[in-house]
Design a protein around this motif. Structure first.
Motif, PDB file in Angstrom:
ATOM      1  N   PHE A   1      23.404  14.622 -33.117  1.00  0.00           N
ATOM      2  CA  PHE A   1      22.681  13.501 -32.530  1.00  0.00           C
ATOM      3  C   PHE A   1      21.218  13.875 -32.296  1.00  0.00           C
ATOM      4  O   PHE A   1      20.878  15.053 -32.146  1.00  0.00           O
ATOM      5  CB  PHE A   1      23.301  13.099 -31.184  1.00  0.00           C
ATOM      6  CG  PHE A   1      24.733  12.689 -31.264  1.00  0.00           C
ATOM      7  CD1 PHE A   1      25.111  11.549 -31.949  1.00  0.00           C
ATOM      8  CD2 PHE A   1      25.714  13.447 -30.635  1.00  0.00           C
ATOM      9  CE1 PHE A   1      26.445  11.166 -32.021  1.00  0.00           C
ATOM     10  CE2 PHE A   1      27.047  13.077 -30.687  1.00  0.00           C
ATOM     11  CZ  PHE A   1      27.419  11.928 -31.388  1.00  0.00           C
ATOM     12  N   SER A   2      20.361  12.861 -32.229  1.00  0.00           N
ATOM     13  CA  SER A   2      18.994  13.096 -31.783  1.00  0.00           C
ATOM     14  C   SER A   2      19.038  13.645 -30.359  1.00  0.00           C
ATOM     15  O   SER A   2      19.938  13.315 -29.576  1.00  0.00           O
ATOM     16  CB  SER A   2      18.187  11.800 -31.845  1.00  0.00           C
ATOM     17  OG  SER A   2      18.839  10.745 -31.149  1.00  0.00           O
ATOM     18  N   GLN A   3      18.086  14.500 -30.027  1.00  0.00           N
ATOM     19  CA  GLN A   3      18.100  15.142 -28.712  1.00  0.00           C
ATOM     20  C   GLN A   3      18.031  14.123 -27.576  1.00  0.00           C
ATOM     21  O   GLN A   3      18.687  14.281 -26.548  1.00  0.00           O
ATOM     22  CB  GLN A   3      16.943  16.134 -28.594  1.00  0.00           C
ATOM     23  CG  GLN A   3      17.148  17.411 -29.387  1.00  0.00           C
ATOM     24  CD  GLN A   3      18.353  18.207 -28.916  1.00  0.00           C
ATOM     25  OE1 GLN A   3      18.592  18.356 -27.721  1.00  0.00           O
ATOM     26  NE2 GLN A   3      19.145  18.691 -29.866  1.00  0.00           N
ATOM     27  N   GLU A   4      17.244  13.101 -27.760  1.00  0.00           N
ATOM     28  CA  GLU A   4      17.118  12.040 -26.774  1.00  0.00           C
ATOM     29  C   GLU A   4      17.485  10.712 -27.423  1.00  0.00           C
ATOM     30  O   GLU A   4      17.352  10.551 -28.641  1.00  0.00           O
ATOM     31  CB  GLU A   4      15.692  11.967 -26.215  1.00  0.00           C
ATOM     32  CG  GLU A   4      15.231  13.225 -25.509  1.00  0.00           C
ATOM     33  CD  GLU A   4      16.009  13.500 -24.240  1.00  0.00           C
ATOM     34  OE1 GLU A   4      16.538  12.525 -23.647  1.00  0.00           O
ATOM     35  OE2 GLU A   4      16.076  14.670 -23.831  1.00  0.00           O
ATOM     36  N   PRO A   5      17.947   9.744 -26.637  1.00  0.00           N
ATOM     37  CA  PRO A   5      18.227   8.424 -27.212  1.00  0.00           C
ATOM     38  C   PRO A   5      16.960   7.822 -27.830  1.00  0.00           C
ATOM     39  O   PRO A   5      15.853   7.997 -27.306  1.00  0.00           O
ATOM     40  CB  PRO A   5      18.695   7.600 -26.001  1.00  0.00           C
ATOM     41  CG  PRO A   5      19.140   8.609 -24.997  1.00  0.00           C
ATOM     42  CD  PRO A   5      18.264   9.799 -25.196  1.00  0.00           C
ATOM     43  N   GLU A   6      17.118   7.132 -28.945  1.00  0.00           N
ATOM     44  CA  GLU A   6      15.992   6.416 -29.535  1.00  0.00           C
ATOM     45  C   GLU A   6      15.606   5.211 -28.681  1.00  0.00           C
ATOM     46  O   GLU A   6      14.444   4.824 -28.638  1.00  0.00           O
ATOM     47  CB  GLU A   6      16.347   5.949 -30.945  1.00  0.00           C
ATOM     48  CG  GLU A   6      16.528   7.075 -31.942  1.00  0.00           C
ATOM     49  CD  GLU A   6      16.725   6.562 -33.355  1.00  0.00           C
ATOM     50  OE1 GLU A   6      16.306   7.264 -34.289  1.00  0.00           O
ATOM     51  OE2 GLU A   6      17.290   5.458 -33.526  1.00  0.00           O
TER      52      GLU A   6
END
Length: 374
Positions: free
Chosen positions: A259-264
């Motif tokens: 997953f991306s480190q932070e939410p988009e």
């Protein structure tokens, strides 16, 4: 609002039939289609069953049931070409477990069982699968926060082989992770979430007679919901009422399941609702609002933040929880809960409607088309 002269998605839902639950009363938690579209599955949590139905005739094809199936409150379900994965919540008494069943086998016994290595994760709510990546959302954890996990799944062997990635921190201030779905050619993931909070405004005044009637209808002051609230440390203020903060969390996801480190993006609703399942297919995104008894349909192409639904489908029979489209997009299945809602719109867990309304709803879907906005 959509910009003037843009194209919006036009779609039509037509109620076709319903499939009643003719066995014991049960929450019908999740539904999913087989990739072929020929049949679909539904979980019956209290009955400890998963049933497969023919997508054309709507006839029951097969039931996975105890003791052979080894269920303990099945909830989430997803099907690959060869297998069916089902989550077990164990009434949140121990870490959640995922069972894998072979669809081409005569036995209903699990071919593989996987216990999450994270001891605090107690209820795997929803599942999604794509190209070796099995997603699971978790709620009702011992830490009272949601979690999204990506597991490695070998569809040929029918085995969950390990954890690829996990995201918890972003849910600390959001609440329980609920529905989950891939979208954008499986390069992104959307998760619905909700959490219990208190409305600041005063609830309508209640007369003594009305208060007594509500207590009697609920079966006394020590009903199940109050006991749950007491266990969680939730108390009702005199001038408030229970509600939920809801919304959607968006992540990017790599082919390797990272997953991306932070939410988009995080979208939070400022009105009274309770999102459960979410499902995306093409430009469509469907969300089940349990409290307001409706299915919300969004156009991801024109509204990537899921701000304004293009269609609201009211569900008069029961409370919608699970929602899925068939692979060709021509059929929609909705699972419903047959639970009472109090005057101030609390779900009365364990208090069933009379007459009962736990059923699957089947809709024909007119293929979506683009239409010019006025």
């Amino acid at each position: 609002m959509h910009p003037r002269n843009c194209c919006i998605l036009a779609i039509v839902f037509e109620f076709k039939s319903h499939i009643p639950n003719e066995s014991r009363m049960s929450l019908m938690s999740e539904v999913c289609f087989h990739p072929s579209g020929r049949f679909f599955a539904a979980t019956y949590t209290e009955a400890n069953e998963v049933r497969l139905y023919d997508a054309v005739s709507l006839q029951l094809m097969r039931t996975f049931e105890n003791p052979e199936a080894g269920f303990d409150q099945p909830h989430g379900v997803v099907q690959t070409h060869k297998h069916m994965s089902v989550s077990r919540s164990h009434d949140r008494q121990r870490p959640s477990q995922l069972n894998v069943y072979r669809l081409d086998s005569d036995t209903a016994a699990p071919a593989n069982t996987f216990v999450t290595p994270f001891a605090e994760l107690r209820e795997a709510h929803s599942l999604a699968f794509d190209n070796g990546r099995l997603l699971a959302t978790y709620c009702e954890t011992t830490e009272r926060t949601g979690t999204l996990v990506c597991y490695a799944f070998d569809d040929e062997a029918g085995r969950i082989t390990g954890v690829l990635d996990r995201r918890t921190q972003c849910f600390d201030n959001l609440g329980d992770a609920k529905g989950v779905s891939f979208f954008d050619a499986s390069r992104r993931v959307v998760v619905s979430y909700n959490s219990f909070t208190r409305k600041p405004e005063s609830a309508p005044a209640r007369t003594p007679i009305r208060s007594v009637m509500r207590i009697l209808r609920r079966g006394g002051p020590q009903n199940l919901w109050q006991r749950v609230n007491a266990k969680l440390g939730i108390t009702r203020p005199r001038d408030g009422r229970l509600t939920t903060d809801n919304g959607f969390v968006f992540f990017a996801i790599s082919p390797e399941g990272k997953f991306s480190q932070e939410p988009e993006r995080i979208v939070t609703r400022d009105f009274f609702c309770r999102y459960e399942n979410v499902f995306c297919q093409g430009d469509l995104c469907l969300a089940a609002d349990l409290i307001n008894s409706e299915i919300l349909v969004y156009d991801l192409a024109q509204d990537p933040g899921l701000e304004n639904p293009i269609y609201r489908l009211p569900v008069s029979d029961g409370m919608p929880h699970g929602v899925k489209l068939s692979p060709d997009g021509t059929q929609m299945i909705v699972s419903t809960f047959s639970l009472e809602i109090s005057d101030d719109r609390e779900v009365q867990w364990g208090q069933w409607l009379t007459p009962r309304q736990d059923k699957l709803l089947v809709f024909d879907v007119q293929q979506p088309r683009r239409a010019a906005a006025a």
